[in-house]
Scaffold this motif. Structure first.
Motif, PDB file in Angstrom:
ATOM      1  N   MET A  31       0.881  -1.088  -0.187  1.00  0.00           N
ATOM      2  CA  MET A  31       0.412  -0.521  -0.010  1.00  0.00           C
ATOM      3  C   MET A  31       1.092   1.502  -0.135  1.00  0.00           C
ATOM      4  SD  MET A  31      -3.053   1.001  -0.634  1.00  0.00           S
ATOM      5  CE  MET A  31      -4.115  -0.474   0.147  1.00  0.00           C
ATOM      6  N   VAL A  32       1.886   0.890   1.091  1.00  0.00           N
ATOM      7  CA  VAL A  32       2.605   2.434   0.778  1.00  0.00           C
ATOM      8  C   VAL A  32       3.567   2.968  -0.598  1.00  0.00           C
ATOM      9  CG1 VAL A  32       5.041   3.525   1.768  1.00  0.00           C
ATOM     10  CG2 VAL A  32       3.290   2.604   3.221  1.00  0.00           C
ATOM     11  N   LYS A  33       3.679   1.704  -1.049  1.00  0.00           N
ATOM     12  CA  LYS A  33       4.487   1.496  -2.247  1.00  0.00           C
ATOM     13  C   LYS A  33       3.274   2.370  -3.401  1.00  0.00           C
ATOM     14  CE  LYS A  33       7.048  -1.041  -5.489  1.00  0.00           C
ATOM     15  NZ  LYS A  33       6.018  -1.121  -6.973  1.00  0.00           N
ATOM     16  N   LEU A  34       2.468   1.828  -3.128  1.00  0.00           N
ATOM     17  CA  LEU A  34       0.805   2.068  -4.218  1.00  0.00           C
ATOM     18  C   LEU A  34       0.880   3.665  -4.094  1.00  0.00           C
ATOM     19  CD1 LEU A  34      -1.201  -1.271  -4.464  1.00  0.00           C
ATOM     20  CD2 LEU A  34       0.641   0.032  -6.538  1.00  0.00           C
ATOM     21  N   LEU A  35       0.990   4.197  -2.725  1.00  0.00           N
ATOM     22  CA  LEU A  35      -0.002   5.563  -2.941  1.00  0.00           C
ATOM     23  C   LEU A  35       1.392   6.344  -2.739  1.00  0.00           C
ATOM     24  CD1 LEU A  35      -1.321   5.266   0.371  1.00  0.00           C
ATOM     25  CD2 LEU A  35      -2.389   5.798  -1.652  1.00  0.00           C
ATOM     26  N   SER A  36       2.658   5.844  -2.813  1.00  0.00           N
ATOM     27  CA  SER A  36       3.777   6.120  -2.535  1.00  0.00           C
ATOM     28  C   SER A  36       3.525   7.107  -4.503  1.00  0.00           C
ATOM     29  CB  SER A  36       4.694   6.477  -2.452  1.00  0.00           C
ATOM     30  OG  SER A  36       5.829   5.514  -2.826  1.00  0.00           O
ATOM     31  N   GLU A  37       3.522   6.050  -5.366  1.00  0.00           N
ATOM     32  CA  GLU A  37       3.746   6.299  -6.210  1.00  0.00           C
ATOM     33  C   GLU A  37       2.547   7.002  -7.112  1.00  0.00           C
ATOM     34  OE1 GLU A  37       3.606   1.678  -8.063  1.00  0.00           O
ATOM     35  OE2 GLU A  37       5.445   1.204  -7.548  1.00  0.00           O
ATOM     36  N   LYS A  38       1.123   6.709  -6.923  1.00  0.00           N
ATOM     37  CA  LYS A  38       0.144   7.453  -7.344  1.00  0.00           C
ATOM     38  C   LYS A  38      -0.002   8.772  -7.053  1.00  0.00           C
ATOM     39  CE  LYS A  38      -4.643   7.344  -6.891  1.00  0.00           C
ATOM     40  NZ  LYS A  38      -5.789   6.910  -6.501  1.00  0.00           N
ATOM     41  N   TYR A  39       0.533   9.011  -6.371  1.00  0.00           N
ATOM     42  CA  TYR A  39       0.701  10.969  -5.364  1.00  0.00           C
ATOM     43  C   TYR A  39       2.046  11.339  -5.904  1.00  0.00           C
ATOM     44  CZ  TYR A  39      -4.046   9.663  -3.949  1.00  0.00           C
ATOM     45  OH  TYR A  39      -4.891   9.063  -3.532  1.00  0.00           O
ATOM     46  N   ASP A  40       3.053  10.635  -5.793  1.00  0.00           N
ATOM     47  CA  ASP A  40       4.647  11.316  -6.404  1.00  0.00           C
ATOM     48  C   ASP A  40       5.302  11.229  -4.738  1.00  0.00           C
ATOM     49  OD1 ASP A  40       6.789  11.310  -8.051  1.00  0.00           O
ATOM     50  OD2 ASP A  40       6.430  14.156  -7.632  1.00  0.00           O
ATOM     51  N   GLY A  41       4.831  10.470  -3.844  1.00  0.00           N
ATOM     52  CA  GLY A  41       4.989  10.788  -3.053  1.00  0.00           C
ATOM     53  C   GLY A  41       6.434   9.989  -1.817  1.00  0.00           C
ATOM     54  N   ILE A  42       6.689  10.210  -1.111  1.00  0.00           N
ATOM     55  CA  ILE A  42       7.785   9.652  -0.611  1.00  0.00           C
ATOM     56  C   ILE A  42       7.590   8.378   0.062  1.00  0.00           C
ATOM     57  CG2 ILE A  42      10.358   9.524   0.816  1.00  0.00           C
ATOM     58  CD1 ILE A  42       9.789  12.852   0.376  1.00  0.00           C
ATOM     59  N   MET A  43       7.778   7.409  -0.270  1.00  0.00           N
ATOM     60  CA  MET A  43       7.503   5.726   0.417  1.00  0.00           C
ATOM     61  C   MET A  43       8.735   5.862   1.508  1.00  0.00           C
ATOM     62  SD  MET A  43       7.796   2.497  -1.807  1.00  0.00           S
ATOM     63  CE  MET A  43       8.396   1.073  -0.738  1.00  0.00           C
ATOM     64  N   CYS A  44       8.229   5.298   2.021  1.00  0.00           N
ATOM     65  CA  CYS A  44       9.344   4.684   3.330  1.00  0.00           C
ATOM     66  C   CYS A  44       9.208   3.091   4.378  1.00  0.00           C
ATOM     67  CB  CYS A  44       9.081   5.296   4.828  1.00  0.00           C
ATOM     68  SG  CYS A  44       9.476   7.488   4.860  1.00  0.00           S
ATOM     69  N   ALA A 107      10.089  15.076   5.442  1.00  0.00           N
ATOM     70  CA  ALA A 107       8.586  15.898   5.618  1.00  0.00           C
ATOM     71  C   ALA A 107       9.129  17.515   5.141  1.00  0.00           C
ATOM     72  CB  ALA A 107       7.960  15.864   7.014  1.00  0.00           C
ATOM     73  N   GLU A 108      10.123  17.585   5.777  1.00  0.00           N
ATOM     74  CA  GLU A 108      11.177  19.491   4.874  1.00  0.00           C
ATOM     75  C   GLU A 108      10.930  19.222   3.573  1.00  0.00           C
ATOM     76  OE1 GLU A 108      11.466  22.248   6.891  1.00  0.00           O
ATOM     77  OE2 GLU A 108      10.842  20.685   8.606  1.00  0.00           O
ATOM     78  N   GLN A 109      10.559  18.392   2.286  1.00  0.00           N
ATOM     79  CA  GLN A 109      11.023  17.969   1.576  1.00  0.00           C
ATOM     80  C   GLN A 109       9.139  18.047   0.290  1.00  0.00           C
ATOM     81  OE1 GLN A 109      12.477  14.296  -0.371  1.00  0.00           O
ATOM     82  NE2 GLN A 109      13.890  14.411   1.345  1.00  0.00           N
ATOM     83  N   GLY A 110       8.170  18.599   1.279  1.00  0.00           N
ATOM     84  CA  GLY A 110       7.254  19.118   1.020  1.00  0.00           C
ATOM     85  C   GLY A 110       6.407  17.828  -0.479  1.00  0.00           C
ATOM     86  N   LYS A 111       7.278  16.954   0.112  1.00  0.00           N
ATOM     87  CA  LYS A 111       6.275  15.872  -0.469  1.00  0.00           C
ATOM     88  C   LYS A 111       5.195  15.601   0.613  1.00  0.00           C
ATOM     89  CE  LYS A 111       8.776  14.948  -4.648  1.00  0.00           C
ATOM     90  NZ  LYS A 111       9.073  13.161  -5.346  1.00  0.00           N
ATOM     91  N   LYS A 112       4.403  14.660   0.172  1.00  0.00           N
ATOM     92  CA  LYS A 112       2.628  14.155   0.455  1.00  0.00           C
ATOM     93  C   LYS A 112       3.860  12.748   0.718  1.00  0.00           C
ATOM     94  CE  LYS A 112      -1.259  15.046  -0.758  1.00  0.00           C
ATOM     95  NZ  LYS A 112      -1.668  15.055  -0.115  1.00  0.00           N
ATOM     96  N   VAL A 113       4.546  11.984   2.444  1.00  0.00           N
ATOM     97  CA  VAL A 113       5.252  10.388   3.101  1.00  0.00           C
ATOM     98  C   VAL A 113       4.655   9.910   3.546  1.00  0.00           C
ATOM     99  CG1 VAL A 113       6.855  10.049   4.330  1.00  0.00           C
ATOM    100  CG2 VAL A 113       6.892  12.594   3.217  1.00  0.00           C
ATOM    101  N   PHE A 114       4.826   8.314   2.743  1.00  0.00           N
ATOM    102  CA  PHE A 114       3.622   7.267   3.217  1.00  0.00           C
ATOM    103  C   PHE A 114       4.553   6.498   3.611  1.00  0.00           C
ATOM    104  CE2 PHE A 114       1.974   8.977  -0.559  1.00  0.00           C
ATOM    105  CZ  PHE A 114       0.869   9.706  -0.347  1.00  0.00           C
ATOM    106  N   VAL A 115       4.196   6.267   5.263  1.00  0.00           N
ATOM    107  CA  VAL A 115       5.304   5.195   5.791  1.00  0.00           C
ATOM    108  C   VAL A 115       4.371   3.754   6.359  1.00  0.00           C
ATOM    109  CG1 VAL A 115       6.846   5.373   8.488  1.00  0.00           C
ATOM    110  CG2 VAL A 115       5.269   7.453   7.040  1.00  0.00           C
ATOM    111  N   ASP A 116       5.328   2.760   5.890  1.00  0.00           N
ATOM    112  CA  ASP A 116       5.104   1.880   6.607  1.00  0.00           C
ATOM    113  C   ASP A 116       5.649   1.691   7.883  1.00  0.00           C
ATOM    114  OD1 ASP A 116       5.088  -1.003   7.130  1.00  0.00           O
ATOM    115  OD2 ASP A 116       5.910  -1.410   5.537  1.00  0.00           O
ATOM    116  N   THR A 117       4.888   1.521   9.352  1.00  0.00           N
ATOM    117  CA  THR A 117       5.358   1.982  10.124  1.00  0.00           C
ATOM    118  C   THR A 117       5.298   0.801  11.462  1.00  0.00           C
ATOM    119  OG1 THR A 117       6.268   3.385  12.223  1.00  0.00           O
ATOM    120  CG2 THR A 117       3.672   3.125  11.299  1.00  0.00           C
TER     121      THR A 117
END
Length: 170
Positions: A31-44, A107-117
């Protein structure tokens, strides 16, 4: 010395951070991978905070330092369920500090961050907006019965150590 950052400040910093917590095999990493791809975000993905592991020490993070202090892998495998459970909980608590620091950096990079935590739900309530946390679960039997079917190196290494230990007992 302990430094406490008020939750309102962390919630502000993490306004573009989305957390997914839950059990093994629930699909968190996918899910984190898919969301980060869809929203051009950062995958954690799992262990995204490992770049900070050089900061830990045996006194302040004894659980995260366990691999440096254990005698051998048979000691690791031979722990009681209670000892293992306490270690897992301790690792999660110690890793929370590292994860928060790493997330502040990202978070300082300004992109959405999706985290597997593995940050506890109690802590997530304090540091994140309610609508930025998802918990994904799978049946316990699936995560137990299929745990070693995964091909990642860590799980296969542990399985190899377990088999080695069993053979030595025979």
């Amino acid at each position: 010395m302990s430094i406490n950052i008020k939750s309102n400040i962390l919630k502000y910093i993490f306004r573009n951070v989305y957390f997914i917590n839950g059990t093994a095999y629930a699909g968190k990493s996918t899910m984190v991978k898919l969301l980060s791809e869809k929203y051009d975000g950062i995958m954690c993905g799992v262990n995204y905070h490992f770049n900070l592991m050089n900061a830990i020490n045996k006194v302040d993070q004894p659980n995260l330092s366990y691999f440096e202090t254990m005698k051998d892998w048979q000691e690791f495998i031979g722990r009681t369920p209670e000892e293992y459970d306490n270690w897992i909980i301790g690792c999660g608590e110690e890793a929370t500090d590292l994860e928060i620091v790493r997330l502040i950096q990202l978070a300082e990079q300004g992109k959405k961050v999706f985290v597997d935590t593995n940050i506890s739900v109690e802590v997530l309530k304090e540091i994140s907006d309610y609508h930025h946390v998802a918990v994904m679960l799978c049946p316990q039997s699936m995560s137990v019965d299929r745990f070693f079917e995964r091909q990642d190196q860590e799980k296969q290494f542990i399985l190899k150590q377990i088999k080695r230990t069993i053979i030595s007992w025979i």
